[in-house]
Enzyme design. Structure first.
Site, PDB file in Angstrom:
ATOM      1  N   HIS A 766      29.232  82.492 -17.088  1.00 47.58           N
ATOM      2  CA  HIS A 766      28.370  83.492 -16.447  1.00 47.58           C
ATOM      3  C   HIS A 766      28.749  83.579 -14.968  1.00 47.58           C
ATOM      4  O   HIS A 766      28.971  82.552 -14.328  1.00 47.58           O
ATOM      5  CB  HIS A 766      26.907  83.077 -16.585  1.00 47.58           C
ATOM      6  CG  HIS A 766      25.938  84.180 -16.284  1.00 47.58           C
ATOM      7  ND1 HIS A 766      25.709  84.640 -15.006  1.00 47.58           N
ATOM      8  CD2 HIS A 766      25.143  84.915 -17.104  1.00 47.58           C
ATOM      9  CE1 HIS A 766      24.814  85.606 -15.050  1.00 47.58           C
ATOM     10  NE2 HIS A 766      24.446  85.795 -16.315  1.00 47.58           N
ATOM     11  N   ARG A 789      21.295  91.540 -10.494  1.00 46.13           N
ATOM     12  CA  ARG A 789      22.273  92.599 -10.204  1.00 46.13           C
ATOM     13  C   ARG A 789      21.808  93.941 -10.754  1.00 46.13           C
ATOM     14  O   ARG A 789      22.124  94.988 -10.199  1.00 46.13           O
ATOM     15  CB  ARG A 789      23.637  92.223 -10.791  1.00 46.13           C
ATOM     16  CG  ARG A 789      24.320  91.099 -10.032  1.00 46.13           C
ATOM     17  CD  ARG A 789      25.607  90.635 -10.716  1.00 46.13           C
ATOM     18  NE  ARG A 789      25.320  89.729 -11.832  1.00 46.13           N
ATOM     19  CZ  ARG A 789      25.797  89.876 -13.051  1.00 46.13           C
ATOM     20  NH1 ARG A 789      26.587  90.898 -13.330  1.00 46.13           N
ATOM     21  NH2 ARG A 789      25.494  89.018 -13.993  1.00 46.13           N
TER      22      ARG A 789
END
Length: 965
Positions: A766, A789
């Site tokens: 990740h 994000r």
């Protein structure tokens, strides 16, 4: 329950004590208006109207029941000062204000002129929206947003308006026969789009019909619940119900009760949509004390956990599905509103004042609800009058009370009957005493069901599965014809295990034992989301489970999930999402490893999975976001709290509710050491090591025809010979978000009986794990999920540059991060001797607001820092201000253009123009091991396959332990 604090009412020419914050006005049409009615009132009304209220049931000096009850105070519109309530206040502040106001100027005791001006008031008028003419279509052929503003225009105001307190005029039996009115209403419900009233109902017509039927049902329930009036000669102190009337109306028409529930759903959806507006709605009626009390109670309603728990209900009806037929959309909308207007006008023909009061209030409530659903939220303040808001809230209360009355009347009926008896009385709710007309019996085997209930309870008691107190309580419920117990006995009376299993659904306080008569139906190993989901599904189907967890706490890595769960398309079809898009996104992410049967199973069942979490587990998943790798908004999360913790908390509670009945046995701190199998290879049980009460280990064998492995992955096992070392040795020094318990136990168990493995080298890295500034070298990291994000966070490298589309897949963003290393660019393989790179994740104030719960959580943990202005952000990043300014300003330009150099087209939470005044939230992130894509080979049913792709009988796998997805 209802909303008793919103009274209100229509005036009728009678004087009534005002309840200003909860009042409405009623009118009678003028002659001009009446002459233009589409219906001839003479054809609708009786030749002669009398409201005697049923002389057999009323005392001689009783008032007719069609009249409206009033109190003795002055009219609300007489100009007198508002009076303080005689009801004691729980709030000292409210009581103090009531003393200062006083009834007369000389009795007022303000501390200062300023205070008096602060609490002075005048009688306000409702907001008025003038529509000069019927709105025209726009250039695109659509009706304007203001088309629905006059939805309530046919519920008109006229002469003689006075306030009536609805709390003094509850809906009940008046003896008035409204059959002709309802017939006219139903006949009017026809949306003749093509000029013809024939043919099947369109969708919009069905919606309106069900709303009208729901109102009719609610009215009938109120009559049944309040059928017989107080009477000294009849010995009745208060209104009493007529359960027989209830059964006569609904025994053969359960669809009418369903229409009531549908109407309630529509109103709840409108209440939910209008909640932000209502929460800040300023109540000004002329009585400051009532205003404050009403405001407090309204906010209490909107804040209540009960209302929040209905989140799944709000999506059961979607007004956006209406008027979708392109060819007739405008005609449908015009006809829909026209029919609603005509139905509203019919109510002027009701001669019973009580009936007209409640009928017009409900239609005004319906009209307000439809305005809320069809109008943009930003014009609510101008489009909703106070009367409409009061009517809306009272109609929600009316439907809520009606739902409750169904159960109450059912219980009352079966407390005195063993079978269903129907009278042959007419539709008119005449108050004719307790004498029933000749009846015909419809035998529903009531005695047989009662016998089945008593027999089942008796057997449970004999086997010691219930104690004497529980036995007594259940027998009492049986003879009272408890509806849920009767239904349970009818369908499960012969299956004692399931009967016992479902008893807590009737009464959660029942003390139950458990069966100890053999092996369970399944053994589930692991208590993350996969294991708990498998367990609860088996339990809900009447199976027995032994649930095993090696840790001291349930939840595993699922507890840490923060961004949401992906699904298409429970509520996101309005965003253009569709199954094929979800499938394509998943295939693209999987690349050459894509296994279509598994991907199709994942995608096609995603909607039902989310619905199950919402409806069965009770998790709020109402917030949608578009996160990395997805082409649409399809990531669901709660409005408050972290999605993983919310789901695990609710689902483990549901599983544990079965412990009392013995349907589930939970073994914590227990490690499975081996699978047991028969000679033919079928898995039939497990061998475990568990800690005894004396602290010593003990070995046990548990047998079951099904074993489900849900043990997670292996991302935290960095020991010699681990799966990580074997398949991805270059990642051995990479930090991980997985718990220390993620050591691949289930994979080891599976391969011990010949299970095949797939994609073991595909360990997902990740891109964003938080680096704790107080402990930067700790190999265990907290995930900075895609949500950070998704709401607008941008990733900046040590040179002060953006370098990727932040909404790309995890693999894409990680590749861009690793590509800062020359060795990786050449080999596409990370050099284990290299330092793991770090980056800055930066959010603007608006981006942070989109993930407020998460941001607050990370701030509290010291993983995020709040920074005022771009200059301090540059100092925190240890970069020149000019460089950081250049990067952020370029991002602002890209957002305005709608695309950046890396193909990003969705821009949320863009910083404000004046960067020096922006508030930033920033933290350091680094790539982390997160999820093992590989694992045991399974088919789409979850059966574990051997190395030859054959099913291993009795062995199943779910979650991260399985591979191929």
């Amino acid at each position: 329950g209802g909303l008793p604090f919103f009274g209100g009412g229509y005036g009728t020419g009678k004087h009534a004590k005002p309840k200003p914050s909860i009042s409405m006005t009623k009118s009678t049409p003028t002659d001009a208006e009446s002459s233009t009615q589409q219906y001839d009132e003479k054809s609708i009304e009786e030749e002669q109207f009398e409201c005697n209220g049923g002389t057999d049931e009323l005392d001689d000096d009783a008032e007719p029941l069609c009249s409206l009850a009033t109190d003795d105070s002055s009219s609300f519109f007489s100009g007198d000062s508002a009076t303080s309530s005689s009801i004691p206040f729980d709030s000292a502040a409210l009581y103090s204000l009531s003393k200062r106001v006083g009834d007369k100027p000389g009795e007022q005791h303000w501390e200062s002129e300023s205070q008096q001006k602060t609490f002075a008031w005048k009688q306000p008028s409702d907001p008025v929206v003038e529509v000069s003419e019927e709105p025209c279509e726009d250039d695109a052929g659509n009706l304007p947003e203001t088309f629905w503003l006059d939805m309530c225009s046919q519920i008109k105001g006229g002469d003689g308006m006075n306030v009536v307190n609805l709390q003094l005029n509850p809906e009940r039996n008046t003896g008035y026969n409204g059959t002709h009115i309802w017939n006219a209403i139903y006949e009017e419900n026809c949306l003749a789009v093509d000029g013809s009233a024939s043919g099947p109902m369109c969708y919009e017509e069905r919606v309106l019909y069900r709303l009208l039927s729901g109102l009719h049902t609610s009215t009938t329930l109120s009559i049944a619940k309040n059928y017989y009036p107080p009477s000294k000669k009849k010995g009745r102190i208060d209104w009493e119900p007529n359960p027989q009337y209830f059964m006569d109306k609904f025994a053969d028409h359960p669809e009418h009760l369903r229409n009531l529930h549908f109407s309630y759903v529509v109103l709840l959806r409108a209440l939910k949509k209008a909640s932000p507006f209502l929460y800040n709605y300023e109540i000004k009626t002329g009585d400051i004390l009532d205003d404050e009390m009403a405001t407090i109670l309204l906010k209490r309603l909107l804040d209540t956990a009960i209302l929040r728990s209905c989140h799944d209900v709000f999506s059961a009806f979607d007004e956006n599905l209406m008027f979708k037929e392109q060819a007739n959309s405008i005609s449908l909308q015009e006809n829909f509103k026209g029919v609603f207007h005509n139905v509203s006008s019919i109510l002027d023909c009701v001669q019973c004042q009580q009936c007209k009061l409640h009928g017009k209030m409900a239609m005004l409530g319906y009209g307000a609800a439809l305005k809320i659903l069809f109008l943009p939220e930003d014009i609510y303040a101008l489009s909703l009058s106070r009367n409409e808001i009061v009517a809306f809230l009272n109609t929600v209360a009316k439907m809520s009370e009606s739902v409750r009355e169904i159960r109450e009347l059912t219980q009352l009926y079966w407390s005195t009957h063993t079978r269903l008896e129907k009278t042959t009385s007419s539709d008119q709710p005449v108050l004719g005493g307790g004498n029933m007309v000749s009846s015909s019996s419809v035998d529903l085997e009531g005695v047989e069901i009662l016998d089945a209930a008593v027999e089942a309870v008796s057997k449970l008691a004999k086997q010691g599965l219930i104690n004497e107190s529980t036995e007594s309580k259940l027998i009492q419920k049986a003879f009272q014809r408890h509806p849920e117990l009767m239904v349970l006995s009818k369908h499960y009376g012969k299956n004692l295990r399931k009967f016992l299993n479902f008893l807590p659904s009737i009464d959660s306080e029942l003390i139950l034992g458990g069966f100890d008569d053999g092996e369970p139906d399944a053994i589930v190993i692991g208590t993350g989301l996969a294991g708990l989901t498998a367990t609860l599904n088996i339990l809900d189907r009447g199976g027995r489970v032994v649930l095993i967890e090696k840790e001291h706490r349930m939840g595993g890595n699922s507890n840490k999930a923060s961004s949401g769960i992906n699904a298409c398309c429970p509520q996101n079809s309005t965003y253009g999402d569709f199954l094929e898009s979800f499938k394509e996104d998943t295939i693209r992410s999987a690349g050459n490893s894509a296994k279509l049967p598994l991907i199709e199973t994942l995608v096609e069942n995603s909607e039902s999975a989310v619905r199950w979490l919402i409806e069965r587990v009770g998790v709020d998943l109402s917030v949608l976001a578009q996160l990395g790798g997805h082409g649409h908004k399809r990531t669901h999360r709660p409005r408050s709290g972290m999605v993983g913790a919310e789901i695990i908390y609710n689902i483990q509670r549901a599983v544990k509710s079965y412990e009392k009945s013995g349907m589930v046995k939970i073994m914590m701190d227990t490690r499975v050491t081996a699978l047991k199998k028969k000679n033919d290879g079928a898995v039939v049980g497990v061998e475990v090591v568990s800690k005894a009460e004396d602290g010593k280990n003990k070995t046990l064998t548990v047998m079951a025809p099904n074993v489900i492995l849900a043990t997670g992955g292996f991302a935290s096992d960095r020991s010699h010979g681990s799966y990580l070392e074997k398949y991805r040795p270059e990642l051995m020094k990479m930090p991980a978000t997985a718990g220390e318990f993620s050591t691949g136990d289930g994979i080891t168990l599976g391969t011990s009986v010949g299970a095949g493995l797939v994609d073991m080298e595909k360990v997902q890295v990740h891109p964003t794990g938080w680096v704790d500034p107080s402990d930067p070298t700790n190999p265990g990291k907290i995930l900075a999920g895609e949500l950070m994000r998704g709401v607008g966070g941008i990733v900046i490298n040590r040179d002060g540059n953006r370098f990727c589309n932040e909404l790309g897949t995890r693999a894409y963003v990680t590749d861009k991060m690793f590509s800062h290393d020359p060795h990786y660019i050449k080999t596409k393989k990370w050099n284990i001797t290299n330092e793991i790179p770090t980056f800055s994740l930066v959010l603007s104030a608006s981006a942070a607001e989109g993930a407020k719960k998460h941001v607050d959580h990370y701030l509290n943990k010291g993983l995020l820092k709040k920074i005022e202005g771009l200059e301090d952000l540059a100092k925190w990043m240890n970069l020149p201000l000019s460089k950081v300014k250049e990067t952020v300003e370029q991002y602002q330009r890209d957002a305005k253009d709608g695309r950046d150099q890396w193909g990003k087209t969705s821009f949320s939470g863009v910083p404000i123009d004046n960067l020096m005044d922006e508030t930033f939230f920033a933290g350091t992130v680094t790539p982390v091991l997160h999820y093992c894509m590989g694992g045991l080979t399974i088919n789409k049913e979850g059966n574990v396959l051997d190395e030859n792709q054959q099913v291993i009988s009795g062995l199943h796998a779910a979650g991260e332990v399985s591979g191929g997805v």
